[in-house]
Design a protein around this motif. Structure first.
Motif, PDB file in Angstrom:
ATOM      1  N   TRP A   9     -91.358 -24.848   4.493  1.00 24.47           N
ATOM      2  CA  TRP A   9     -92.380 -25.453   3.649  1.00 24.47           C
ATOM      3  C   TRP A   9     -93.643 -24.618   3.586  1.00 24.47           C
ATOM      4  O   TRP A   9     -94.716 -25.130   3.259  1.00 24.47           O
ATOM      5  CB  TRP A   9     -92.748 -26.832   4.178  1.00 24.47           C
ATOM      6  CG  TRP A   9     -91.674 -27.850   4.108  1.00 24.47           C
ATOM      7  CD1 TRP A   9     -90.567 -27.836   3.323  1.00 24.47           C
ATOM      8  CD2 TRP A   9     -91.594 -29.055   4.874  1.00 24.47           C
ATOM      9  NE1 TRP A   9     -89.803 -28.954   3.539  1.00 24.47           N
ATOM     10  CE2 TRP A   9     -90.415 -29.721   4.493  1.00 24.47           C
ATOM     11  CE3 TRP A   9     -92.405 -29.639   5.829  1.00 24.47           C
ATOM     12  CZ2 TRP A   9     -90.040 -30.937   5.044  1.00 24.47           C
ATOM     13  CZ3 TRP A   9     -92.021 -30.842   6.378  1.00 24.47           C
ATOM     14  CH2 TRP A   9     -90.851 -31.481   5.984  1.00 24.47           C
ATOM     15  N   GLU A  36     -92.754 -25.587  -7.725  1.00 28.47           N
ATOM     16  CA  GLU A  36     -92.348 -24.483  -6.854  1.00 28.47           C
ATOM     17  C   GLU A  36     -91.286 -23.597  -7.493  1.00 28.47           C
ATOM     18  O   GLU A  36     -91.282 -22.383  -7.292  1.00 28.47           O
ATOM     19  CB  GLU A  36     -91.836 -25.035  -5.520  1.00 28.47           C
ATOM     20  CG  GLU A  36     -91.634 -23.980  -4.483  1.00 28.47           C
ATOM     21  CD  GLU A  36     -91.263 -24.564  -3.137  1.00 28.47           C
ATOM     22  OE1 GLU A  36     -90.954 -23.752  -2.252  1.00 28.47           O
ATOM     23  OE2 GLU A  36     -91.249 -25.773  -2.972  1.00 28.47           O
ATOM     24  N   ILE A  89     -93.216 -26.910   9.756  1.00 25.15           N
ATOM     25  CA  ILE A  89     -93.348 -26.241   8.456  1.00 25.15           C
ATOM     26  C   ILE A  89     -92.472 -24.994   8.405  1.00 25.15           C
ATOM     27  O   ILE A  89     -91.782 -24.741   7.420  1.00 25.15           O
ATOM     28  CB  ILE A  89     -94.828 -25.896   8.183  1.00 25.15           C
ATOM     29  CG1 ILE A  89     -95.596 -27.162   7.842  1.00 25.15           C
ATOM     30  CG2 ILE A  89     -94.971 -24.880   7.062  1.00 25.15           C
ATOM     31  CD1 ILE A  89     -97.094 -26.980   7.750  1.00 25.15           C
ATOM     32  N   ARG A  94     -88.593 -25.939   8.363  1.00 25.82           N
ATOM     33  CA  ARG A  94     -88.145 -26.537   7.109  1.00 25.82           C
ATOM     34  C   ARG A  94     -88.354 -25.637   5.897  1.00 25.82           C
ATOM     35  O   ARG A  94     -87.908 -25.967   4.809  1.00 25.82           O
ATOM     36  CB  ARG A  94     -88.881 -27.855   6.868  1.00 25.82           C
ATOM     37  CG  ARG A  94     -88.748 -28.872   7.961  1.00 25.82           C
ATOM     38  CD  ARG A  94     -87.387 -29.513   7.932  1.00 25.82           C
ATOM     39  NE  ARG A  94     -87.192 -30.358   9.092  1.00 25.82           N
ATOM     40  CZ  ARG A  94     -86.886 -31.623   9.032  1.00 25.82           C
ATOM     41  NH1 ARG A  94     -86.701 -32.208   7.889  1.00 25.82           N
ATOM     42  NH2 ARG A  94     -86.722 -32.309  10.141  1.00 25.82           N
TER      43      ARG A  94
END
Length: 177
Positions: A76, A108, A71, A74
């Motif tokens: 995220w 987002e 996470i 990347r």
């Protein structure tokens, strides 16, 4: 125009014990260099580096640690946090509101959370609670994660397609034209 430079004192000549110490230091450095080269050759023959007694980047990770690392690598963090909000929705808004309203999606780029309500009364109620709810979500997720709450009412009746339709009509929701 030559100036006389002051003579530098010559280092004292090494004798006996000092000379032996210097030779020992040089021999140790050469042995260390040969040992490192031999170690690299041995590792290359075995197929590369092997894990030792100490922890390093090649050791296995627990599932949670591996997911957290993925996470982070990347980028995220925000989508994962919002996904957690969708899982904890009843705790954030309360059981009564969660029974009638549920989060649908998170944009987002626009930082908009879309929520679907099962009646127009609950949609109106949630629109009135939106500023408080956005503040609570940002408190939990981080400042500015959710800028707006988009509240959707219940969907209309299913569209029926049949033989008796006016050309260009969009069904029961088409009241003009």
């Amino acid at each position: 125009m030559s100036e006389e430079q002051p003579e530098r004192p010559k280092p004292p000549e090494l004798s006996g014990v000092d000379l032996a110490r210097q030779a020992l230091v040089a021999a140790k450095e050469q042995a260390r260099a040969r040992g490192a080269a031999a170690q690299q050759k041995k590792q290359a023959r075995r197929g590369g580096l092997r894990s030792g007694a100490r922890a390093d980047g090649r050791d296995p990770l627990s599932l949670g640690a591996a997911i957290n690392r993925l996470i982070t690598e990347r980028g995220w963090e925000t989508p994962a946090a919002v996904g957690g909000v969708m899982g904890r929705w009843p705790q954030l808004v309360g059981p009564e509101v969660a029974q009638h309203c549920e989060p649908q999606k998170y944009d987002e780029d626009a930082r908009v959370l879309t929520v679907q309500c099962d009646s127009t009364a609950w949609a109106t109620q949630l629109r009135l609670l939106a500023p408080t709810l956005v503040a609570r979500l940002n408190e939990d997720l981080g400042h500015g994660t959710v800028k707006m709450l988009k509240v959707l009412g219940p969907g209309g009746p299913a569209r029926r397609y049949g033989s008796l339709r006016a050309p260009g009509s969009k069904g029961p929701g088409d009241t003009y034209g």
